[in-house]
Design an enzyme around this catalytic site. Structure first.
Site, PDB file in Angstrom:
ATOM      1  NE  ARG A  73      -2.654  -1.060   3.446  1.00 31.80           N
ATOM      2  CZ  ARG A  73      -2.693  -2.003   4.204  1.00 31.80           C
ATOM      3  NH1 ARG A  73      -2.950  -3.016   3.706  1.00 31.80           N
ATOM      4  NH2 ARG A  73      -2.246  -1.783   5.519  1.00 31.80           N
ATOM      5  CE1 TYR A  93      -2.415   4.214   1.528  1.00 34.35           C
ATOM      6  CE2 TYR A  93      -0.868   3.525   2.955  1.00 34.35           C
ATOM      7  CZ  TYR A  93      -2.029   3.475   2.516  1.00 34.35           C
ATOM      8  OH  TYR A  93      -2.856   2.655   3.164  1.00 34.35           O
ATOM      9  CE1 TYR A 115     -11.262   5.584   3.680  1.00 32.64           C
ATOM     10  CE2 TYR A 115     -12.742   5.405   5.529  1.00 32.64           C
ATOM     11  CZ  TYR A 115     -11.526   4.796   4.914  1.00 32.64           C
ATOM     12  OH  TYR A 115     -11.149   3.596   5.385  1.00 32.64           O
TER      13      TYR A 115
END
Ligand SMILES: C[S@@+](CC[C@H](N)C(=O)[O-])C[C@H]1O[C@@H](n2cnc3c(N)ncnc32)[C@H](O)[C@@H]1O
Length: 265
Positions: free
Chosen positions: A68, A72, A94
């Protein structure tokens, strides 16, 4: 013509975008010349697109099975690119944009280091929803909040007289991008660690705040040992209530002249 200097604002949509998006955030989305978003649900995405039709998703940088962190880094680079081009740039994430959100903090740090104005605005996080839905007040017995994998990897000190909130249990032990989570592949390691501090039958809650209006949150109470076979999703947060009472320091209490009754919660 003098080119406008770029800037960055980072905002949050809340967990339930319809209802938790503030007027302040809407104004920033409208007045920015470039908008990016990192949003997990389709309704939230549509709301952002209605406010700023040219808004661009940063979700496209995720690659199945890849670390991940790679995604990023690419997100931060894309945001910084717009700032350097002179855009009044807004990035909406979010929940609270600074809670368990590496790229937003990193974009702010890098923009400031390069001499641009960069500001983050708070919003409603999953933890805020948990406090409301589960009726937990962190003032009662204190509250520890950890990313689940790091909690185990760094052998964080556990205080069983405080509440414990563990994030990202649905991707425990996994640094790669898996849109459905890893279905608890290594969750037994988390359970083993928790059982060093809590009884196996200690009741924990699998919590998922409602993302859409008129939907109920998931608040599934199970004995700790059953976590091994529980359904875990990327949105699951684990709440572990205190297993014992806090011990009062009588001497300091007396020195401060505090009545015992005043400490009751
Ligand atoms: C990358 S973090 C993002 C957190 C988000 N920035 C916030 O402010 O809540 C993802 C983790 O947040 C928690 N989370 C996200 N959505 C949630 C929801 N609807 N209910 C409960 N926890 C949630 C889960 O622990 C999930 O693994």
């Amino acid at each position: 013509m003098i080119k406008e200097k770029g800037s960055l604002v980072v905002v949050g949509t809340g967990i339930r975008t319809v209802g938790q998006l503030t007027g302040d955030t809407i104004a920033r989305l409208k007045t920015s010349t470039k908008v990016f978003y990192i949003i997990a649900d389709l309704v939230g995405e549509q709301v952002i697109k209605q406010i700023h039709p040219a808004a661009e998703s940063l979700g496209r940088f995720y690659r199945l099975g890849r670390n991940r962190k790679e995604a990023y880094d690419a997100m931060v680079e894309r945001i910084l690119g717009a700032v350097r081009e002179g855009h009044r740039t807004c990035c909406a994430a979010y929940g609270h944009p600074g809670v368990f959100a590496f790229p937003t903090h990193e974009a702010i740090r890098r923009a400031r280091a390069e001499g641009y104005e960069a500001t983050m605005f708070p919003a409603i996080s999953a933890e805020d929803c948990l406090f409301a839905d589960l009726g937990v007040d962190p003032a009662s017995s204190g509250c520890q909040s950890h990313e689940a994998t790091r909690f185990v990897l760094f052998r964080k000190v556990v205080d069983p007289s405080s509440s414990l909130i563990l994030w990202q249990v649905g991707m425990f032990g996994d640094a790669t991008y898996q849109p459905e989570g890893n279905r608890g592949r290594w969750i037994h390691l988390l359970v083993e660690r928790l059982c060093e501090h809590y009884p196996e039958d200690h009741e924990v809650t699998l919590y998922e705040a409602a993302v859409f209006i008129n939907c109920a949150p998931r608040m599934e109470r199970i004995p700790l040992a059953k976590l091994i076979e529980a359904r875990l999703t990327p949105a699951t947060t684990l709440y572990v209530p205190p297993a014992r009472s806090s011990v009062l320091d009588e001497e300091t209490c007396a020195a401060l002249g505090i009545e015992r009754a005043a400490l009751a919660r």
